[in-house]
Each structure stands twice: as structure tokens, then as C-alpha cells.
Motif scaffolding. Structure first.
Motif: not given
Length: 421
Positions: A22-23, A26, A199, A264, A291-292, A295, A311-312, A315
Motif C-alpha cells: 500500500l505504501g 500511495g 504520502a 500494509g 489503500s493508504l 488505513l 507507511h502505516n 498514515c
């Protein structure tokens, strides 16, 4: 926007996109948003890991990154090994042909110059080298935009990454340690800038009715086995991470706290299943984000977040939700420090559930204060990325006559095209 020959500018995007991370997707979404806003006439397509997924979600044509569809599977039989070897030769031709069709190629964010997770040199590092070498030979500008980097010990991987960076026309990094790492590996970074991760330019979902119960804690998990240098003890690292996370979740549930498990990457599903099996409680549920934005919606409704994937963390930070990071690389520590939460980092390789709970309780005590800090830092990050996009336009689209493409900026002088050897 047109090129010097009067045709629309052709822009390619490149990377392990559409492959379930997902990162990465994004970062692509952020760059496409920039192109559509600032250079709406550009013709965009992708060379990526999951072309079908990229076309379905983003509506742009896409080509598969590798000729050999089994590129990232372990080859043990003679036929598979031969296919991999042949694929390297075919990919050199395919990549050059794809690059030749473009005026500009953008590598949108991602940790493309690092090996903090298991990585073989003849996989993505080789693909990135082919891209950057083709760009230099064919005079197509290649831009590495807000990418992550880390010092690499493996000599073949280090060489491929170093030459990829040297051959790119534009480089910027998502944190200062990334730029420092490339300098340590022999790349001249004197004209390279540091900007936030791409992001941070994505829209934050509008606040709606909370999707989680009061007191919900989001726990972002990862199929974590350490990095390239941890292969000998990968299973031990994974076991310790999983056991520590399970104990942490079990303690929260024992206190009556709802826990929402988040992923993720598609590969993280096995960790979710292990936690659900070990903590058999209706208070533990799992989301299936695609997707981000998904999240961020989950995290915005939570009181607190504990997460591993980079990327978690972004978010959670972007929604202003206090987050405790299980860090496996310097990029996470740098991100947390830059957003004012440097005290809330915990080593992912050595998860200590007691210490994790202690940090978690302190994080919650300071929640109101930290939310105010995050609001300020998010605003600064968004403004900084606006400056990067302006500078990027000046470098990649100098002939663009549109007001957006021709806009001047005080930072643009630092991004003149390089001719580094």
C-alpha cells in the motif's frame, strides 16, 4: 504541456507498484496527483510489478516490470534458473525500449535505494540500474523523487544502487539519513534535497462517524523477518516479534480495549491470522485496507496506533493520531523524530512487551499534547512537498509553457540537471 517537438510530454512511472504494497501505491498516487494538477496534458504510463492492478486503480496503461513472471520466486530447477538468466537479458532490452518512448521517467518515493528488508541484487536493484542507465544513454530524464536509502553491505547490491543514483538526472530523499547513506556510498549529494515522504501530500480522509469502538487501538502488523543482514536469524526475529505483539494485544484485550489489526502489504495476512488465532476474543478484529486512504480512515477513528510498516506510521501521523513505532530501520526513527514523537520508538527485532506497554501508556497520557504537535508538523510537511513539486517541474518540464509548469521557486536552482559520471 508539450515537448520541444510539439507532442505531449510522455511521462513514465517506475517501481514495484500494484504488487500489494500500500505504501508503494500511495507514493504513485501522490505523483499522479501532482502530474494531473500541474501538468494535466502529460501522457502517463507505468513499468511496474503489477500492471493489471495499476491500470485498474489508477487508469493508466502499464507494462510488466519483468519478462520472467517468476522473477521473485526462488529458482532451484535448471529450467527456472535458465529462465531467470534469460530474463535479465530480455529485461535489459525491454527496459531500454520502454525508456526510449518517454521524455521523463519518475520513480515515486519508496525505499528504492535501501536493503532494509531481504533483497537480492539481481531483482529490483538490477531493474533500477537498467532504468537509470537507459535514461542516461537515451537522454531520458530519470527522477528519483523523495526516495529512501540506506547503507548497503552486499557489494553487488551496493554497486547497483550507487550507479543507479549517479545516473539519475534528479534525486531527492525522504529523510536526512537517506541522503547521508548515499553520500557514504560514494554518491555526490551536494545538490540533492531532503523532502518529506510523498504520502504526506495525499489528502487526509474527511472525519466521519468513528468506525471503531471508543478506546480502539490500531495495531499495524508486518510479516517481519529482519533485513538482508539478518538472514541467519530471520526465523528467530520473526518469532520474537510475533510473540511480543501477541502479548501486547492480549494485555490490551484483558483491559477491555478493542484492537483493530491493520496490514500494509498482502503478505502481512499471515501475521493477522496468527494473532487472531492466539488471542481469541471479539475485541480483536482485522481490517482489509486496499489503500493508504483506507488505513488513514481506520487510524483517524482510533485513540492510538502501534505500527511497524513505514507507511502505516505515516498514515497515523498524517491523521494526527498518536503512534508508537516498532522500528526496523533508521527511516522509521527519523520519521518519528521529525514529527515530534522520537521518544516512542521500539526495536522491531527485539520486542519487549513490558517495555512496549510502558511506552504505550506514556504515549496515551500525552495524547492531547502530541495531537497538537502533529497538526503543526503535518502542515509544515505539506508545504515542504509543494516546494518539491515546484522544483521538480522546473527540472523535468523546463519547456512547459503553462503557468503551473513554468512557475518559479527559490528552491528550484538546486535541481539543475546533473551530468555526474
Amino acid at each position: 504541456m508539450t515537448s520541444t517537438d510539439g507532442n505531449p510530454v510522455r511521462v513514465g512511472v517506475f517501481g514495484l507498484l500494484g504488487s500489494g504494497n500500500l505504501g508503494n501505491d500511495g507514493s504513485l498516487e501522490a505523483v499522479l496527483g501532482y502530474l494531473r494538477a500541474e501538468h494535466p496534458d502529460a501522457v502517463v504510463d507505468a513499468l511496474c510489478g503489477g500492471p493489471e492492478a495499476v491500470t485498474a486503480r489508477f487508469g493508466i496503461p502499464a507494462t510488466r516490470l519483468h519478462w520472467n513472471r517468476a522473477e521473485y520466486r526462488t529458482a532451484s530447477r535448471a529450467g527456472a534458473i535458465t529462465a531467470k538468466g534469460l530474463g535479465k537479458l530480455v529485461d535489459a532490452v525491454r527496459t531500454a525500449a520502454w525508456v526510449r518512448r518517454h521524455d521523463v521517467v519518475i520513480v515515486p518515493g519508496m525505499g528504492v535505494l535501501e536493503a532494509t528488508l531481504p533483497l537480492r541484487p539481481w531483482g529490483f536493484p538490477y531493474a533500477l540500474f537498467l532504468l537509470c542507465a537507459s535514461g542516461r544513454l537515451l537522454r531520458t530524464r530519470v527522477a528519483l523523487v523523495s526516495v529512501g536509502a540506506a547503507e548497503i553491505r552486499s557489494r553487488p547490491t551496493r554497486a547497483l544502487v550507487r550507479w543507479s543514483a549517479r545516473l539519475a538526472a534528479y534525486r531527492s530523499y525522504r529523510d536526512a539519513p537517506s541522503r547521508d547513506a548515499m553520500r557514504a556510498m560514494g554518491v555526490d549529494t551536494a545538490r540533492d534535497e531532503v523532502y518529506p515522504d510523498l504520502a504526506f501530500s495525499l489528502p487526509t480522509p474527511a472525519a466521519g462517524a468513528p468506525s471503531g469502538a471508543p478506546g480502539t487501538v490500531c495495531v499495524g502488523v508486518m510479516d517481519f523477518h529482519g533485513g538482508n543482514d539478518d538472514r541467519a536469524r530471520a526465523e528467530e526475529i520473526h518469532r520474537r516479534y510475533l510473540e511480543g505483539t501477541i502479548r501486547f494485544v492480549r494485555t490490551l484485550v484483558g483491559e477491555g480495549r478493542p484492537v483493530r489489526l491493520l496490514t500494509g502489504d498482502a503478505c502481512d495476512a499471515s501475521v493477522v491470522a496468527a494473532i487472531l488465532d492466539a488471542v481469541d476474543s471479539p475485541l480483536v478484529t482485522a481490517a482489509e485496507p486496499s489503500s493508504l486512504a483506507d488505513l488513514m480512515t481506520e487510524m483517524a477513528a482510533a485513540d492510538t496506533v502501534v505500527a511497524v510498516r513505514y507507511h502505516n506510521l505515516i498514515c497515523a501521523l498524517k491523521t494526527g493520531t498518536p503512534v508508537l513505532a516498532l522500528c526496523y530501520a533508521a527511516k522509521s526513527d527519523a520519521l518519528m523524530a521529525g514529527m515530534g514523537l522520537g521518544a516512542y520508538c521500539h526495536p522491531a527485532r527485539e520486542v519487549d512487551a513490558d517495555r512496549l506497554l510502558e511506552q504505550f501508556r506514556d504515549l496515551e497520557k500525552r495524547s492531547a499534547e502530541l495531537r497538537r504537535t502533529l497538526a503543526e508538523r503535518n502542515l509544515a510537511a505539506a508545504r515542504h512537498l509543494e516546494r518539491q513539486f515546484t522544483a521538480l517541474s522546473a527540472v523535468l518540464f523546463p519547456a512547459d509553457p503553462s503557468p503551473a509548469g513554468g512557475r518559479a521557486d527559490t528552491h528550484a536552482h538546486a535541481h539543475t540537471l546533473r551530468e555526474t559520471p
